[in-house]
Design a protein around this motif. Structure first.
Motif, PDB file in Angstrom:
ATOM      1  N   ALA A   1       0.643  -1.288   0.075  1.00  0.00           N
ATOM      2  CA  ALA A   1      -0.029   0.154   0.060  1.00  0.00           C
ATOM      3  C   ALA A   1       0.971   1.130  -0.069  1.00  0.00           C
ATOM      4  CB  ALA A   1      -0.726   0.118   1.308  1.00  0.00           C
ATOM      5  N   ALA A   2       1.962   1.263   0.517  1.00  0.00           N
ATOM      6  CA  ALA A   2       3.070   2.364   0.609  1.00  0.00           C
ATOM      7  C   ALA A   2       3.251   3.007  -0.747  1.00  0.00           C
ATOM      8  CB  ALA A   2       4.207   1.998   1.558  1.00  0.00           C
ATOM      9  N   THR A   3       3.405   1.924  -1.647  1.00  0.00           N
ATOM     10  CA  THR A   3       3.815   2.608  -3.141  1.00  0.00           C
ATOM     11  C   THR A   3       2.745   3.314  -3.779  1.00  0.00           C
ATOM     12  OG1 THR A   3       4.943   0.422  -3.468  1.00  0.00           O
ATOM     13  CG2 THR A   3       4.376   1.564  -5.305  1.00  0.00           C
ATOM     14  N   THR A   4       1.501   3.077  -3.365  1.00  0.00           N
ATOM     15  CA  THR A   4       0.531   4.184  -3.912  1.00  0.00           C
ATOM     16  C   THR A   4       0.141   5.253  -3.178  1.00  0.00           C
ATOM     17  OG1 THR A   4      -0.526   2.131  -4.872  1.00  0.00           O
ATOM     18  CG2 THR A   4      -1.861   4.096  -4.599  1.00  0.00           C
TER      19      THR A   4
ATOM     20  N   LEU B   1       1.671  13.762   5.828  1.00  0.00           N
ATOM     21  CA  LEU B   1       1.906  13.663   7.470  1.00  0.00           C
ATOM     22  C   LEU B   1       1.245  14.923   7.949  1.00  0.00           C
ATOM     23  CD1 LEU B   1       5.823  13.346   7.073  1.00  0.00           C
ATOM     24  CD2 LEU B   1       4.337  11.863   7.047  1.00  0.00           C
ATOM     25  N   ALA B   2       0.087  14.766   8.139  1.00  0.00           N
ATOM     26  CA  ALA B   2      -0.988  15.804   8.577  1.00  0.00           C
ATOM     27  C   ALA B   2      -1.997  15.406   9.654  1.00  0.00           C
ATOM     28  CB  ALA B   2      -1.813  15.834   7.151  1.00  0.00           C
ATOM     29  N   PRO B   3      -1.440  15.440  10.747  1.00  0.00           N
ATOM     30  CA  PRO B   3      -2.104  14.809  12.220  1.00  0.00           C
ATOM     31  C   PRO B   3      -3.293  15.652  12.391  1.00  0.00           C
ATOM     32  CG  PRO B   3       0.071  15.763  12.703  1.00  0.00           C
ATOM     33  CD  PRO B   3       0.119  16.017  11.281  1.00  0.00           C
TER      34      PRO B   3
ATOM     35  N   TYR C   1      -4.038   1.583   8.444  1.00  0.00           N
ATOM     36  CA  TYR C   1      -5.302   2.097   7.717  1.00  0.00           C
ATOM     37  C   TYR C   1      -4.749   3.235   6.433  1.00  0.00           C
ATOM     38  CZ  TYR C   1      -9.799   4.803   7.364  1.00  0.00           C
ATOM     39  OH  TYR C   1     -11.017   5.407   7.104  1.00  0.00           O
ATOM     40  N   ARG C   2      -5.265   4.563   6.518  1.00  0.00           N
ATOM     41  CA  ARG C   2      -4.870   5.407   5.669  1.00  0.00           C
ATOM     42  C   ARG C   2      -3.788   6.288   6.006  1.00  0.00           C
ATOM     43  NH1 ARG C   2      -9.692   9.515   4.626  1.00  0.00           N
ATOM     44  NH2 ARG C   2      -8.140  11.017   4.495  1.00  0.00           N
ATOM     45  N   HIS C   3      -3.077   5.738   7.606  1.00  0.00           N
ATOM     46  CA  HIS C   3      -1.983   6.806   8.178  1.00  0.00           C
ATOM     47  C   HIS C   3      -0.763   6.171   8.280  1.00  0.00           C
ATOM     48  CE1 HIS C   3      -6.144   7.530  10.266  1.00  0.00           C
ATOM     49  NE2 HIS C   3      -5.858   8.511   9.594  1.00  0.00           N
ATOM     50  N   GLY C   4      -0.256   5.154   7.089  1.00  0.00           N
ATOM     51  CA  GLY C   4       0.697   4.430   7.378  1.00  0.00           C
ATOM     52  C   GLY C   4       2.090   5.434   7.555  1.00  0.00           C
ATOM     53  N   PHE C   5       2.237   6.395   6.546  1.00  0.00           N
ATOM     54  CA  PHE C   5       3.607   7.346   6.843  1.00  0.00           C
ATOM     55  C   PHE C   5       3.455   8.300   7.865  1.00  0.00           C
ATOM     56  CE2 PHE C   5       3.506   5.667   2.360  1.00  0.00           C
ATOM     57  CZ  PHE C   5       5.345   5.540   2.288  1.00  0.00           C
ATOM     58  N   MET C   6       2.219   8.704   8.116  1.00  0.00           N
ATOM     59  CA  MET C   6       1.748   9.412   9.213  1.00  0.00           C
ATOM     60  C   MET C   6       2.181   8.994  10.653  1.00  0.00           C
ATOM     61  SD  MET C   6      -1.262  11.699  10.093  1.00  0.00           S
ATOM     62  CE  MET C   6      -2.003  10.885  11.357  1.00  0.00           C
ATOM     63  N   ILE C   7       2.044   7.589  10.887  1.00  0.00           N
ATOM     64  CA  ILE C   7       2.349   6.957  12.232  1.00  0.00           C
ATOM     65  C   ILE C   7       3.213   5.860  12.069  1.00  0.00           C
ATOM     66  CG2 ILE C   7      -0.151   7.471  12.832  1.00  0.00           C
ATOM     67  CD1 ILE C   7      -0.733   4.480  12.317  1.00  0.00           C
ATOM     68  N   ALA C   8       4.074   5.838  10.868  1.00  0.00           N
ATOM     69  CA  ALA C   8       5.207   4.647  11.153  1.00  0.00           C
ATOM     70  C   ALA C   8       6.205   4.905  11.877  1.00  0.00           C
ATOM     71  CB  ALA C   8       5.624   4.405   9.564  1.00  0.00           C
ATOM     72  N   PRO C   9       6.834   6.156  12.145  1.00  0.00           N
ATOM     73  CA  PRO C   9       7.865   6.205  12.966  1.00  0.00           C
ATOM     74  C   PRO C   9       7.411   6.181  14.500  1.00  0.00           C
ATOM     75  CG  PRO C   9       7.974   8.157  11.447  1.00  0.00           C
ATOM     76  CD  PRO C   9       6.421   7.324  11.255  1.00  0.00           C
ATOM     77  N   ALA C  10       6.167   6.361  14.851  1.00  0.00           N
ATOM     78  CA  ALA C  10       5.840   6.102  16.224  1.00  0.00           C
ATOM     79  C   ALA C  10       5.511   4.644  16.305  1.00  0.00           C
ATOM     80  CB  ALA C  10       4.472   6.593  16.230  1.00  0.00           C
TER      81      ALA C  10
END
Length: 378
Positions: free
Chosen positions: A45-48, A53-55, A326-335
């Motif tokens: 899913a990360a490719t698409t 990064l919009a909390p 879900y739809r927040h992969g890049f936004m929450i991955a570092p956490a």
């Protein structure tokens, strides 16, 4: 506490799998990573994703804990990217939200939601209401089309495909053993026994559905467009009751445009109807898209749990499972990365409590691979 040199098998080489492989290998661990697809991560899913990064913007559809993960990630991403040998586009120029006059009521409802989030989480930068003059100063290209908007300072984005490629290069340089077209499940391993890895980390997303019965796919569709006449400087969202789109500008006038969210595991090509609505809405934001070139129409399904929240669990010794981004992969991955590292180092995570993150951890005996001494995070 720090890990004594040990061996890991990571299942799934999408965003989480690659981040974990790089961090563990950098700590001196032996890492094997297995994926059903190729190094291009075409099944991830990360490719698409648009990789926004919009909390605060996402707080309209998620819980405060996820918003706090997004805040955390905005400080963590620059550190993670600086440690990579290959540059990755990253910016933190905020998010812009606009709407047409007929959708003012929907915009007011959204504004109240975002303001409610800020009362709960006062450390978020305060949203700014823009009139036409302020909008012209913030995003000049939109001043003639919109009379007002919202500006969410501090929010950011990165280039998802550059990041996946940079993590791949880093895995190669750190001697991570990569196994492509090699689907594996936790049942294929017996952690801690002779000839087996000490630990298995399952990051397969929807590939882990047999182990997560509640897991479902939520389909998203995006267009990647090269539009030299469009000069948007930051991610822009259009408020609309039927198809609220986002436009994420990348380098060299490349834009990722998305909107749709469909309860479906289907990976069929993007429909004509979705394409027309997506591009029509983009044109309504900026007429320069009319002369753009469609480079790609893509659909992917995000791995989603019943509550739309991420979860980490350890069903048995030696196995850790991460899913539900879900739809927040890049936004929450570092956490999620740092929570996982804490769990691996100490068996506990103070960060998980800060993020209200669901942890399902079976009681474990003391870990002989752990030793006291170093910092928790790499």
């Amino acid at each position: 506490m720090s890990l004594r040199p040990s061996s890991f098998a990571i299942l799934g080489a999408g965003l989480m799998g690659r981040l974990l492989a790089v961090e563990l290998a950098r700590q001196g661990q032996q890492v094997d990573i297995f994926d059903a697809g190729s190094a291009a991560a075409e099944q991830a899913a990360a490719t698409t994703a648009a990789a926004m990064l919009a909390p605060l913007a996402e707080s309209a559809i998620t819980e405060p804990g996820v918003v706090r993960m997004g805040q955390y990630a905005l400080t963590r991403w620059p550190q993670l990217l600086a440690a990579l040998d290959q540059p990755v586009f990253f910016q933190q120029a905020g998010t812009l939200i606009v709407w047409h006059r007929q959708d003012a009521a929907e915009a007011q409802r959204l504004t109240r939601q975002l303001q409610a989030t800020q009362r709960i989480l006062p450390t978020l930068p305060a949203l700014q209401k823009l009139d036409r003059q302020a909008l012209a100063q913030t995003e000049p290209a939109l001043a003639q089309r919109f009379a007002q908007g919202l500006y969410l300072p501090g929010e950011g984005q990165l280039d998802n495909r550059q990041l996946l490629a940079a993590l791949l290069l880093q895995m190669q340089r750190l001697a991570v053993r990569m196994h492509w077209h090699a689907a594996r499940s936790p049942e294929d391993f017996a952690p801690g026994t002779a000839g087996q890895p000490d630990r298995v980390i399952d990051c397969r997303g929807l590939g882990a559905k047999p182990q997560w019965p509640a897991l479902r796919g939520v389909r998203g569709e995006v267009a990647r467009v090269h539009a030299p006449d469009v000069t948007l400087q930051r991610p822009t969202r259009l408020v609309h009751p039927r198809y609220p789109i986002y436009i994420a500008p990348k380098q060299d006038h490349l834009f990722v445009i998305g909107a749709t969210e469909i309860e479906s595991d289907e990976l069929a090509p993007v429909s004509v109807r979705s394409t027309l609505e997506l591009l029509s809405a983009a044109y309504a934001v900026h007429p320069g898209f009319a002369e753009g070139r469609i480079l790609e129409l893509a659909a992917q399904c995000r791995p989603t749990l019943a509550d739309n929240l991420p979860a980490i669990r350890q069903p048995r010794k030696g196995l850790l499972q991460i899913n539900g981004l879900y739809r927040h992969g890049f936004m929450i991955a570092p956490a999620l990365l740092d929570v996982t590292l804490q769990l691996l180092h100490t068996g506990q995570s103070a960060l998980a409590q800060d993020f209200d993150l669901a942890l399902e951890m079976q009681p474990q005996p003391p870990d002989p691979l752990a030793r006291p001494g170093a910092h928790v995070l790499a």
